[in-house]
Enzyme design. Structure first.
Site, short mmCIF file in Angstrom:
data_model
loop_
_atom_site.label_atom_id
_atom_site.label_comp_id
_atom_site.label_asym_id
_atom_site.label_seq_id
_atom_site.Cartn_x
_atom_site.Cartn_y
_atom_site.Cartn_z
N THR A 161 44.12 58.11 61.44
CA THR A 161 44.97 57.00 61.01
C THR A 161 46.98 57.72 60.68
O THR A 161 47.80 57.83 60.81
CB THR A 161 44.81 56.51 59.82
OG1 THR A 161 44.71 56.68 58.76
CG2 THR A 161 43.88 55.52 60.24
N LEU B 18 50.19 55.21 60.10
CA LEU B 18 50.46 53.61 61.07
C LEU B 18 48.30 53.58 60.82
O LEU B 18 47.95 53.43 61.64
CB LEU B 18 50.64 53.16 61.59
CG LEU B 18 52.47 53.45 61.42
CD1 LEU B 18 52.67 52.51 63.23
CD2 LEU B 18 52.71 52.36 60.79
N HIS B 19 48.71 53.13 59.00
CA HIS B 19 46.53 53.37 59.21
C HIS B 19 46.47 51.51 59.84
O HIS B 19 45.52 51.81 60.66
CB HIS B 19 46.36 52.84 57.79
CG HIS B 19 47.00 53.96 56.61
ND1 HIS B 19 46.12 55.64 56.46
CD2 HIS B 19 48.04 53.97 56.37
CE1 HIS B 19 46.93 56.28 56.22
NE2 HIS B 19 47.37 55.52 55.56
N ASP B 20 47.06 51.00 59.51
CA ASP B 20 45.97 49.15 59.38
C ASP B 20 46.33 49.04 61.31
O ASP B 20 45.38 47.91 61.94
CB ASP B 20 46.24 48.42 59.01
CG ASP B 20 46.47 48.39 57.47
OD1 ASP B 20 44.56 49.47 57.25
OD2 ASP B 20 46.55 47.73 56.11
#
Ligand code: BDR
Ligand code: CA
Length: 313
Positions: free
Chosen positions: A196, A242-244
């Protein structure tokens, strides 16, 4: 192929919000059976509101949103307002949602859905602490064999930690829950900080959302503007990870990602390293592989996908 049926378990969070938008913008590939809120970035009362705010922004007030656990299984809640702001969704001014929360508990929705839908057809997408998922597995151990796959954001190996020197936030907040999920036997794909932190916003990438001239594009840009100040200061990076959204992008275009199928165990005992994902990336143990641990992403391809899909809303 029929769209993949998913449950998004989430603690929105600006990056959670963008992940939800990406899923709702992709109905040919993804059917969102429901969204389950959990305490994490901010307390449950706020994550349950934020999940509905995002559904309404996307023009999907029909999505079922359930409230789940308000605290980790055995520990006090640790939140992340220092990253996400006091509402969890700081950035744009958005109206409070008018759609109602569903009656019933998120954990019961997860259990009932997995028992009702044909075995091997429902994918769980946890984007926050794993409390709801672990409580569901604890309450109904039979569901583990019925899960198609769990694709989650959490953990780190090369990047080590973000909330402590050794742990990533989602795993750190409820390590006992993470331990149960990583041991449940369902196929598991993990989006750790290692990947991420390569899905970084840049000014041109954010401008692309602004250029839509739509409420959704403006909201994504404003969320990102708010969210990225923290990472820019901390890492001197050009923008925010933008991890998720990596979780949903994996469902849409797995060819953007690469990783290894390895053993990953969760540290729950040590005060210093609690919540660490001990990932056997180099295969130095004979512990059985239990997770596809992702390490790399084609960031340009990821943002092209995200931009193209968000433009549809
Ligand atoms: C994770 O923690 C939260 O702050 C983000 O929403 C993401 O799920 C990153 O460590
Ligand atoms: Ca999250």
């Amino acid at each position: 192929m029929p769209p993949a049926k998913i449950i998004i378990d989430t603690d929105p969070g600006q990056d959670d919000a963008i992940a939800i938008l990406l899923a709702l913008a992709s109905p040919d590939e993804i059917e969102v059976l429901g969204i389950t809120a959990v305490a994490g970035n901010v307390p449950l009362a706020l994550t349950a509101i934020n999940a509905r705010t995002v559904c309404e922004l996307a023009g999907h007030p029909e999505i079922k949103v359930f409230a789940g656990a308000d605290a980790p299984m055995t520990r006090p809640l640790r939140t992340a307002e220092h990253v996400h702001g006091d509402s969890g969704l700081n950035g744009p001014a958005l109206p409070a949602p008018t759609m109602a929360l569903q009656p019933g508990h998120a954990v019961d929705f997860i259990v009932d859905t997995l028992r009702t839908e044909p075995a091997g057809t429902v994918t769980l997408c946890p984007l926050g602490p794993l409390t709801n998922i672990a409580l569901a597995l604890d309450k109904a151990p039979d569901i583990a064999a019925r899960i198609k796959e769990i694709v989650l954001m959490g953990g780190a190996y090369f990047e080590v930690g973000n909330i402590t020197p050794a742990a990533e936030f989602n795993i750190y907040v409820d390590p006992e829950a993470a331990k149960a999920v990583f041991a449940c036997g369902a196929p598991l794909t993990v989006m750790p900080l290692d990947v991420t932190h390569k899905a970084l916003t840049t000014e041109p990438r954010v401008q692309a959302f602004r250029d839509f001239g739509t409420p959704v594009g403006d909201a994504v840009a404003a969320w990102t503007d708010f969210f990225q100040r923290f990472d820019k200061d901390k890492y001197a990076s050009p923008g925010a990870p933008l991890h998720d959204p990596c979780v949903i992008a994996w469902l849409l275009k797995p060819e953007l990602f690469s990783g290894r199928h390895i053993n990953v165990e969760i540290e729950t005992q040590s005060d210093l390293t609690r919540g660490m994902t001990v990932a056997d990336w180099w295969g130095v143990t004979d512990r059985v592989a239990n997770a596809m641990f992702i390490g790399d992403v084609d960031a340009d391809g990821f943002f092209a996908l995200l931009t193209e899909r968000i433009a549809r809303l």
